[in-house]
Design an enzyme around this catalytic site. Structure first.
Site, short mmCIF file in Angstrom:
data_model
loop_
_atom_site.label_atom_id
_atom_site.label_comp_id
_atom_site.label_asym_id
_atom_site.label_seq_id
_atom_site.Cartn_x
_atom_site.Cartn_y
_atom_site.Cartn_z
N GLN A 153 1.88 -8.38 9.48
CA GLN A 153 1.93 -7.76 7.83
C GLN A 153 2.74 -8.12 6.92
O GLN A 153 4.15 -8.43 7.51
CB GLN A 153 2.21 -6.54 7.47
CG GLN A 153 1.50 -5.61 8.39
CD GLN A 153 -0.20 -5.47 7.50
OE1 GLN A 153 -0.33 -5.75 6.27
NE2 GLN A 153 -0.64 -4.81 8.06
N ASP A 179 -7.51 -0.45 13.03
CA ASP A 179 -7.31 -1.29 11.25
C ASP A 179 -7.86 -2.75 11.47
O ASP A 179 -7.05 -3.67 11.98
CB ASP A 179 -5.45 -1.58 11.57
CG ASP A 179 -5.18 -2.29 10.64
OD1 ASP A 179 -5.65 -2.51 9.44
OD2 ASP A 179 -3.51 -2.94 10.37
N CYS A 201 -8.08 -2.53 4.59
CA CYS A 201 -7.34 -3.87 3.55
C CYS A 201 -8.27 -4.11 2.28
O CYS A 201 -8.18 -4.45 1.54
CB CYS A 201 -6.66 -4.68 4.50
SG CYS A 201 -7.70 -5.88 5.53
#
Length: 399
Positions: free
Chosen positions: A227, A325, A352
């Site tokens: 990240q 994710d 996201c």
């Protein structure tokens, strides 16, 4: 819309709209015509519009200081029409390079290092690589910095393996920038939009850096995903763990696990964590990260997440929580069907992209699950992007 929390409102009123001189040329920061407060409201409304039909959307968590948050910076190199060496970013939806010396979202130290490399190219009479002619040397520079550890990785992406005056170049770079802890040469001679090629050689240091996140240490290699906003990453992961509701007894699957960050975060509060990731480089890093953090109750597998879950369900394996994710494109029907077949009590979806999150939540809702909580987190200030964490539970479960 609810009033902003005090902790999120500091410094917002002082941000000047459109303060980046490259705002219109670059296209990377789509919301710089708005104050940060206005950006957060825009993203909140967007999340409510897309996700409000599933449950109440929590108030977006913004940053105290929404500048220079990117710990990974990459710059493309080329010659301008006057044959001057330039470096910067590709203009949105084009292959034209916008020259950048400083960026409001990028780490300042990384920008300085890229500027040093640009000047050294001229001093050493090295030219940027031209993928059309196959001539030249440097294509990209990638810099990753550990904000807490202070370690710095520089990846020189070259169009050829030949590196003229290599030892002198590296020695000079390290003399000017002693904060660099490792340098890697990566060779990419293909006509591709991918920055990194398949071959790498460590020129200085051990080829990776470590970074501290919460109480954990993570190894970061040139290719593995990590990240890019460490401040908000802690917020994001702590929210995911809260939604997982772990008590120490649960078996957890960390799907699309990357370098194992979320799974290792969860490991102290779980009985067992199994991470699944398709990128073999990321899996190697995940296993190293597990050892670094003494996370002995974790296992990481290089496999397609959907197939792994389907096999687990067919073998009657039981998992209590699935943390997922996926990339911006969202999950796949194959994976979501595998989740339904595996039937965990709780699914924690870290997204996201609220558009693909809405699509995937609809699939789970139609197949025996309900959405209990949705929390937006602003990981990328000044851009359109917004992350969300969703808590989804089986309809017959009380939570």
């Amino acid at each position: 819309m609810p009033e902003k929390k005090k902790s999120n409102s500091k410094n917002k009123s002082g941000i000047k709209p459109g303060s980046c001189p490259l705002y219109k040329k670059c296209g990377g920061c789509q919301l710089q015509n708005l104050t940060y407060e206005q950006q957060l409201r825009y993203k909140q409304v967007k999340c409510i519009r897309l996700l409000g039909k599933f449950c109440r959307v929590g108030e977006i968590i913004g940053m105290e200081n929404p500048y220079h948050y990117r710990n990974k910076v990459q710059a493309a190199f080329a010659l301008d029409r006057h044959s001057n060496i330039i470096s910067g970013v590709y203009q949105s939806s084009s292959h034209k390079i916008v020259p950048v010396t400083t960026c409001m979202t990028e780490d300042e130290k990384a920008d300085e290092i890229i500027g040093t490399v640009r000047r050294l190219l001229k001093n050493f009479k090295l030219r940027p690589y031209n993928e059309d002619t196959g001539k030249g040397f440097l294509r990209h520079v990638l810099v990753k910095r550990g904000f807490r550890s202070g370690q710095v990785m520089v990846v020189l992406v070259t169009g050829t393996r030949d590196f003229p005056k290599k030892k002198d170049f590296i020695a000079t770079l390290l003399k000017i920038r002693p904060e660099i802890t490792t340098i890697v040469q990566n060779v990419n001679n293909q006509k591709t939009s991918m920055v990194l090629g398949d071959r790498s050689e460590v020129l200085f240091g051990d080829g990776c850096i470590t970074e501290n996140l919460g109480d954990f240490v993570f190894r970061i290699s040139p290719k593995a995903f990590y990240q890019i906003n460490p401040v908000q990453t802690e917020v994001l992961y702590n929210t995911a763990l809260e939604f997982a509701g772990l008590t120490g007894k649960e078996k957890v699957i960390d799907a699309y696990c990357g370098t194992g960050t979320i799974g290792i975060f969860a490991s102290p509060k779980a009985a067992r964590v199994v991470g699944v990731e398709l990128n073999p480089d990321a899996v190697k890093d995940a296993r190293v990260n597990a050892k670094l953090n003494s996370a002995e109750n974790t296992e990481f597998y290089n496999a397609d997440a959907g197939e792994f879950l389907a096999d687990a369900a067919s073998s009657n394996e039981k998992y209590d929580v699935v943390i997922m994710d996926p990339p911006r494109s969202g999950s796949t029907v194959k994976f979501l069907k595998s989740v339904v077949k595996l039937a965990p009590k709780t699914v924690v979806y870290v997204s996201c992209n609220p558009e693909t999150l809405a699509r995937d939540l609809m699939f789970l809702v139609r197949n025996g699950y309900k959405v209990k909580k949705i929390q937006p987190v602003d990981m990328f200030p000044h851009t359109n992007h917004v992350e969300c964490v969703a808590q989804i539970i089986r309809k017959n479960e009380k939570r």
